[in-house]
Scaffold this motif. Structure first.
Motif, short mmCIF file in Angstrom:
data_model
loop_
_atom_site.label_atom_id
_atom_site.label_comp_id
_atom_site.label_asym_id
_atom_site.label_seq_id
_atom_site.Cartn_x
_atom_site.Cartn_y
_atom_site.Cartn_z
N VAL A 44 -1.41 -2.57 -4.41
CA VAL A 44 -2.82 -2.16 -4.25
C VAL A 44 -3.08 -0.81 -4.89
N SER A 97 -2.53 4.46 -3.30
CA SER A 97 -3.59 3.47 -3.08
C SER A 97 -4.82 4.15 -2.48
N ILE A 119 0.85 -1.19 0.00
CA ILE A 119 0.00 0.00 0.00
C ILE A 119 0.89 1.25 0.00
N ILE A 154 -8.14 4.08 -0.34
CA ILE A 154 -8.72 3.28 0.74
C ILE A 154 -10.04 3.90 1.15
#
Length: 501
Positions: free
Chosen positions: A119, A88, A84, A90
């Motif tokens: 990711v 990335s 990550i 989220i």
């Protein structure tokens, strides 16, 4: 020879268990099929713990295909390393143990044989999807029923009602109570042998369910993976369906057989409560008051350990979540529920004629058959049965009323005569000389006579009371009182109906 052949055929038909090992192997195959540099998407449980020898160029965490409690049930483990970075994305409520979906590009982990996902997006997902990944492994209605009928030995209606409770109940859209999907399955007796037998049987079955589905005060626990020499702190995933049975027989004598922290879940029906209670049979018992099926048992419940059930518990849970997804809610405006309201009113009228003032006394505020509350509880039971049966069939309405009738007859026979007569006297005191209530009911009947569907809006009734001389504050109070005392009920928010005799 023929018996041997039949035994082999039966074994061949046995349902394949949904084991943690199967989940791990399928996950590992998916990981292996994706080549480095290719886009990939995975679902699993996020473990906020650095993997061994993690580089310092990014944040590295671990994705597990198994929920935390399943990690302890298999010797086969498989993890995907998540890399990550600041790029990335989220989203959602993400913490250790959360069920998540991750998108990115496959790569190799710099150390060892683990694979890694770079990711690009990580977002929280509904925990229910974990059980819906293998919905083809759900049990049929007959398989589900047979598993439990081969485990619990009790009154047939008791057994069936227990199965219905496991499915929880769809949310009721348009209801005047903000209840969750939970239901309360209870059983009463003032004899240790009977109450303990129920508790032991229920405790055995709920003990087979994974930790994530238990209603617990603690929300996290520690897990150690000895293979990778890693320790994890994981939190319970949020799920609308949790199960509670008393942890200790000491609470079976309490008014609500649960710890105080669980009361809010009980009152808001945000968990499935499966609990017996040792107590005198009282018409204002708070557990019975909020129970869909408050049984009174006169014989102990038997059970035996069922190895097939123990193996197929993941399939059982998959079945529950599959049916839950098919029927997430019901609406009070549906024609089927309108039919149920009509049948429920007819049931009230029949028992008014059968039991007279005794039944009326049990329909006062706080009593076990308080009309509006019992209607909503019966609707919950209808939803649970519809999930179990695979749909809201017309025959289920009759089945709900049959169960209601059995429960009513039980309570009428089991309530001590002196306590029942005391309730009747309270009822008589209420109805005698209450001129204002009679005037309000007369006004309601006039409004109802011109109503298209037999219901009157709360606002319309309130305005009419004020028009005929009630003060604003008194009008609101008389409406609430008439509902509490069983003359009116609110089948869906804002609409009132009257029970006619």
């Amino acid at each position: 020879m023929e018996e041997d052949i039949l035994r082999v055929l039966k074994a061949l038909k046995r349902r394949e268990p949904l084991t943690p090992g199967k989940r791990v192997r399928d996950f590992q195959l998916r990981v292996q099929r994706v080549k480095n540099g290719e886009p990939a998407e995975f679902e699993g449980f996020l473990l906020l713990r650095k993997p061994p020898n993690a580089p310092d160029d990014a944040v590295y965490y671990i994705l597990s295909p198994l929920q935390p409690s399943d990690l302890q049930k298999t010797s086969i483990t498989s993890y995907l390393i998540l890399r990550i970075t600041e790029d990335s994305r989220i989203s959602g409520n993400v913490r250790s143990g959360s069920y998540v979906r991750v998108l990115g590009f496959m790569d190799s982990y710099p150390y060892g044989t683990l694979r890694m996902l770079r990711v690009s997006e990580l977002r929280s997902e509904d925990y229910s999807k974990y059980w819906l990944q293998y919905d083809e492994m759900a049990l049929s209605k007959r398989e589900f029923e047979n598993l439990f009928m081969d485990t619990i030995y009790a009154n047939y209606d008791f057994e069936k009602a227990f199965l219905y409770s496991l499915f929880a109940s769809p949310k009721i859209v348009g209801s005047n109570r903000e209840w969750g999907e939970g239901v309360t399955f209870s059983a009463f007796k003032n004899r240790d042998r009977i109450v303990l037998s129920i508790w032991e049987a229920v405790k055995y079955i709920t003990g087979l369910f994974p930790r994530e589905l238990h209603l617990r005060k603690e929300k996290k626990w520690h897990f150690v993976d000895e293979y990778l020499d890693l320790d994890f702190v994981v939190y319970l995933s949020e799920t609308p369906v949790r199960y509670y049975s008393p942890f200790s027989k000491a609470v079976l004598k309490n008014e609500i057989p649960a710890p105080k922290w669980a009361f809010r879940y009980f009152k808001s029906k945000n968990a499935v409560f499966l609990t017996p209670k040792k107590a005198k049979i009282l018409p204002n018992d708070p557990l019975a008051y909020l129970s869909e099926v408050p049984f009174i048992l006169n014989e102990p419940v038997g059970y035996e350990r069922n190895r097939e059930l123990e193996q197929l518990i993941p399939n059982v849970i998959t079945t529950i979540f599959k049916e839950r997804a098919k029927m997430a809610s019901m609406s009070m405006g549906d024609r089927a529920l309108q039919r149920f309201r009509e049948r429920f009113e007819d049931w009230i009228i029949r028992n008014k004629r059968e039991y007279g003032e005794k039944f009326d006394a049990l329909r006062l505020s706080g009593m076990i058959f308080e009309t509006n509350t019992r209607f909503l509880l019966s609707t919950n039971l209808l939803g649970s049965m519809a999930r179990f049966e695979g749909g809201l069939k017309r025959s289920i309405i009759s089945d709900v009323l049959i169960i209601n009738q059995e429960i009513l007859d039980m309570w009428m026979n089991e309530i001590p005569p002196d306590i029942l007569m005391k309730a009747v006297k309270n009822y008589e005191r209420y109805i005698s000389g209450d001129r204002r209530a009679n005037i309000a009911l007369s006004i309601f009947m006039d409004l109802e006579a011109t109503s298209a569907d037999g219901s009157v809006s709360r606002e319309e009734f309130h305005n009419a009371l004020v028009k005929y001389g009630f003060r604003e504050n008194d009008a609101a109070k008389i409406i609430e009182r008439l509902m509490r005392e069983g003359y009116l009920y609110e089948p869906f928010a804002g609409k009132l109906r009257m029970i006619k005799y």
